[in-house]
Design an enzyme around this catalytic site. Structure first.
Site, PDB file in Angstrom:
ATOM      1  N   ARG A  35      42.617  48.802  39.193  1.00 38.97           N
ATOM      2  CA  ARG A  35      41.343  48.987  37.550  1.00 38.97           C
ATOM      3  C   ARG A  35      40.979  50.147  37.365  1.00 38.97           C
ATOM      4  NH1 ARG A  35      39.093  42.841  36.933  1.00 38.97           N
ATOM      5  NH2 ARG A  35      40.606  41.372  35.914  1.00 38.97           N
ATOM      6  N   LYS A 195      48.753  23.783  37.974  1.00 38.67           N
ATOM      7  CA  LYS A 195      48.150  22.510  37.084  1.00 38.67           C
ATOM      8  C   LYS A 195      48.782  22.454  35.733  1.00 38.67           C
ATOM      9  CE  LYS A 195      45.157  21.221  40.257  1.00 38.67           C
ATOM     10  NZ  LYS A 195      42.953  20.825  40.459  1.00 38.67           N
ATOM     11  N   GLY A 352      46.211  37.468  37.582  1.00 40.79           N
ATOM     12  CA  GLY A 352      46.135  37.656  38.869  1.00 40.79           C
ATOM     13  C   GLY A 352      47.201  37.280  40.014  1.00 40.79           C
ATOM     14  N   GLY A 375      41.376  36.034  33.574  1.00 43.55           N
ATOM     15  CA  GLY A 375      41.213  35.099  32.608  1.00 43.55           C
ATOM     16  C   GLY A 375      41.184  35.656  31.543  1.00 43.55           C
TER      17      GLY A 375
HETATM   18  C1  3PG Z   1      37.870  39.005  36.562  1.00 45.97           C
HETATM   19  O1  3PG Z   1      37.557  40.108  37.165  1.00 45.97           O
HETATM   20  O2  3PG Z   1      38.263  37.935  35.411  1.00 45.97           O
HETATM   21  C2  3PG Z   1      36.778  39.828  35.047  1.00 45.97           C
HETATM   22  O3  3PG Z   1      36.262  41.678  35.838  1.00 45.97           O
HETATM   23  C3  3PG Z   1      35.949  39.022  34.907  1.00 45.97           C
HETATM   24  O4  3PG Z   1      35.471  38.534  35.195  1.00 45.97           O
HETATM   25  P1  3PG Z   1      34.141  37.238  36.053  1.00 45.97           P
HETATM   26  O5  3PG Z   1      35.056  36.413  35.693  1.00 45.97           O
HETATM   27  O6  3PG Z   1      33.524  37.107  36.862  1.00 45.97           O
HETATM   28  O7  3PG Z   1      33.779  37.692  34.382  1.00 45.97           O
HETATM   29 MG    MG Z   2      37.815  36.123  35.603  1.00 51.46          MG
END
Ligand code: 3PG
Ligand code: MG
Length: 408
Positions: A35, A195, A352, A375
């Site tokens: 990143r 899931k 991820g 996310g």
């Molecule tokens: C992540 O890694 O998903 C983003 O940097 C957002 O972080 P967070 O899920 O803690 O809001």
């Molecule tokens: Mg996150």
């Protein structure tokens, strides 16, 4: 529509760049700089244009000031990525930040301490957003992977200063647009993971957008169970069977073919190199669990994808972390990488687990685009509006009137 850094006049200006440098770390050291490296373009280009580049980011999920979550450990990798010295400020607002910013010359870069040290950040508190805005003349959001959060530094700030998307934000939006909003058809999605319950909205949205939906991983078991197949000791959300059937119906109505495994690699336990065998999908023994899609499934997936022009991938097909249950993921990933190389398939992946599964298969760097988002990528696949992206939208009836294109 959003502005990019091309249209910004930044010479001598203080540019607040919201990056997402929330990287994995262990024992005070960054363990994966992806990143940081991918945020470097925006920083370098703004600096080259003579901006004073001030970087805002979060690191982890601190509750208030917590030295464990200091961002100082990012300085080294950041300096390496941007190829110059980066100044440091112990706070992202107030006198500490002001003092450091006042010393910046045109082209200089500074990193400010964790925005989440202030609880007002996550509340998108307008007074806090104003404090952040006081240190800048222009705002650039380069944090696509945090765009699903409506926080002061990701959303509020965009309404207070002239705002633009950074290069990484731009690249993510472009790639994702090509993958789902205006893809070359036919388009397929591979969705895996444990899931169904966590990916319900995503599956519901995708069946309306794609021609083929390949379902793998633990969630495939729930779909198989919903179709009356015995899944033995496999991970399976039996209470979600009705929901799985609804998704199958919705897919039919939308003319989306759902592709499920036709065979499986089964074992008695979830363990590295556990004795395993391949069985047809309707012959899963009672005392065994499905840990991967079988070779015939991988072949059938490749066969379906063979006619596709676009592929979106989220989630592995099996328990890829342990051998030999990474075989289906590897086979399909390597095929997709090769197809991409031949220019026959546009491949976009995110999330991820997905990125580590593709990297493990040696395929990640060969995909057309790999998102930095976890996310945010999922929420985007769900068809949700990401607040950080929405806040950058320009209202066409307010060109250059000084409101930052936001309207009044
Ligand atoms: C992540 O890694 O998903 C983003 O940097 C957002 O972080 P967070 O899920 O803690 O809001
Ligand atoms: Mg996150």
């Amino acid at each position: 529509m959003f502005r990019t850094i091309d249209s910004l006049d930044v010479k001598g200006k203080r540019v607040l760049v919201r990056a997402d440098l929330n990287v994995p770390a262990k024992d005070g050291k960054v363990t994966d700089t992806t990143r940081i490296d991918r945020s470097a373009d925006t920083i370098k280009q703004l600096s080259a244009k003579g901006a004073k580049v001030i970087i805002l980011t979060h690191f982890g999920r601190p509750k208030g000031v917590d030295p464990q979550y200091s961002q100082k450990l990012l300085l080294g990798p950041l300096e390496k990525a941007v190829g110059r010295k980066v100044a440091w400020a112990d706070d992202c607002v107030g006198p500490e930040a002001e003092k450091v910013i006042a010393t910046l010359k045109d082209g200089d870069v500074a990193l400010l301490e964790n925005v989440r040290f202030h609880p007002e950040e996550e509340k998108n508190d307008p007074a806090f957003a104003k404090k952040l805005a006081a240190n800048g003349d222009v705002y650039v959001n380069d944090a696509f992977s945090t765009a699903h959060r409506a926080h002061a530094s990701t959303e509020g700030l965009a309404h207070l200063l002239p705002a633009a998307a950074g290069r990484l934000m731009q690249a993510e939006l472009e790639a994702l647009g090509k993958a789902l909003q205006h893809p070359e058809k036919p388009v397929a999605a591979i969705v895996g993971g444990a899931k169904v319950s966590t990916k319900l909205e995503l599956l519901g949205n995708l069946v309306e957008k794609v021609d083929y939906l390949v379902i793998g991983g633990g969630m495939a078991n729930t779909f198989l169970f919903a179709q009356g197949k015995a899944v033995g000791k496999s991970l399976c959300e039996k209470e979600m069977a009705g929901t799985a059937r609804e998704i199958i119906e919705k897919a039919k109505a939308a003319k989306c073919s759902i592709v499920l495994p036709v065979d499986a690699v089964v074992a008695g336990e979830f363990a590295e190199n556990a004795p395993s065998k391949v069985v047809p999908i309707d012959k899963v023994p009672d005392d065994q669990m499905i840990l991967d899609a079988g070779p015939a499934s991988a072949e059938a997936i490749i066969d379906r994808l063979g006619g596709c022009k676009t592929l979106v991938w989220n989630g592995p097909l099996g328990a890829f972390e342990i051998k030999p249950f990474d075989a289906a993921t590897n086979a399909v990933a390597q095929w997709a990488a090769e197809r991409t190389k031949q220019g026959k398939l546009l491949t976009v992946a995110g999330g991820g687990d997905t990125v580590s599964a593709l990297d493990k298969a040696g395929a990640g760097d060969k995909f057309s685009y790999v998102s930095t988002a976890g996310g945010a990528f999922l929420e985007w696949l769900e068809g949700k509006v990401l607040p950080g992206v929405a806040a950058l939208e320009i209202k066409p009836n307010h060109p250059g009137c000084g409101c930052g294109g936001k309207g009044h």
